[in-house]
Design a protein around this motif. Structure first.
Motif, PDB file in Angstrom:
ATOM      1  N   SER A  37       0.893  -1.353  -0.021  1.00 19.12           N
ATOM      2  CA  SER A  37      -0.173  -0.014  -0.007  1.00 19.12           C
ATOM      3  C   SER A  37       0.789   1.041  -0.095  1.00 19.12           C
ATOM      4  O   SER A  37       2.145   1.002   0.180  1.00 19.12           O
ATOM      5  N   HIS A  40       2.847   1.557   3.354  1.00 15.92           N
ATOM      6  CA  HIS A  40       3.751   0.857   3.314  1.00 15.92           C
ATOM      7  C   HIS A  40       5.023   1.117   2.451  1.00 15.92           C
ATOM      8  O   HIS A  40       5.952   1.439   2.978  1.00 15.92           O
ATOM      9  N   SER A 113       2.002  -5.110   7.151  1.00 16.42           N
ATOM     10  CA  SER A 113       0.708  -4.667   6.782  1.00 16.42           C
ATOM     11  C   SER A 113      -0.028  -5.745   7.304  1.00 16.42           C
ATOM     12  O   SER A 113       0.237  -6.937   7.562  1.00 16.42           O
TER      13      SER A 113
END
Length: 186
Positions: A37, A40, A113
């Motif tokens: 993401s 991240h 995550s």
């Protein structure tokens, strides 16, 4: 009646995975997950820039390291992709000509995550210890934390947990300090 033995994943399995997924072989099985993401990526990229300037390039720091994003690590029968990894140049004087690394890194950073945290913590981190990785940092961009571990005789010792805007000055990169909030997307 006994369950049939599960087939061990091979590197060919990794190569067949679509490009939009990250593929690893962890303890004999193929593990895939979507690309990271933005939060991240922000944490990983910013940390790589910060450490890379000081330890890889040597600007405002001691140099002497290779700091790389998402290296493919062939460690025994495992094929792992760390978010960041670092090798001391004294242990690895030059980069290999292969698309992967067989020499375990000296330091690894995994950015957690919701999809990867369980495998990172319960499977990959123990494999890194078995392979002799000296330091692991776990970063959680949602909780805004950094956990730093040192490998002591194959077991991880938690050195500290930092949060929010704490000052980072941790092994093996204690020669440079920075504000942890540098990693958070706001």
């Amino acid at each position: 009646m006994a369950e049939p033995a599960e087939r061990q994943a091979t590197y060919e399995d990794v190569l067949r995975v679509p490009r939009h997924l990250v593929a690893e072989i962890v303890n004999g099985r193929l593990v895939t997950h979507p690309r990271p993401s933005p939060r991240h990526l922000r944490a990983s990229s910013r940390l790589g820039v910060k450490l890379g300037d000081s330890f890889d390039i040597g600007d405002n720091g001691p140099g002497g390291w290779w700091i790389l994003d998402e290296p493919e690590l062939h460690l025994g029968t495992n094929v792992l992709v760390a978010d960041l990894a670092g090798w001391r140049c004294e242990r690895m004087p030059s980069l290999p000509d292969t698309a992967w690394f067989e020499l375990p890194p000296d330091w690894i950073c995994e950015v957690l995550s919701p999809r990867t945290a369980s495998v990172d913590r319960s499977e990959k981190i123990p494999l890194y210890a078995e392979q002799g990785v000296s330091h692991v940092w776990l970063i959680d961009p949602l909780l805004r934390t950094l956990e730093a571990f040192e490998n002591i005789e194959g077991k991880w010792l938690l050195l500290t947990t930092l949060k929010d805007a704490d000052t980072v000055s941790l092994p093996p990169f204690e020669a440079v300090s920075f504000d942890l909030s540098l990693l958070w997307a706001d």
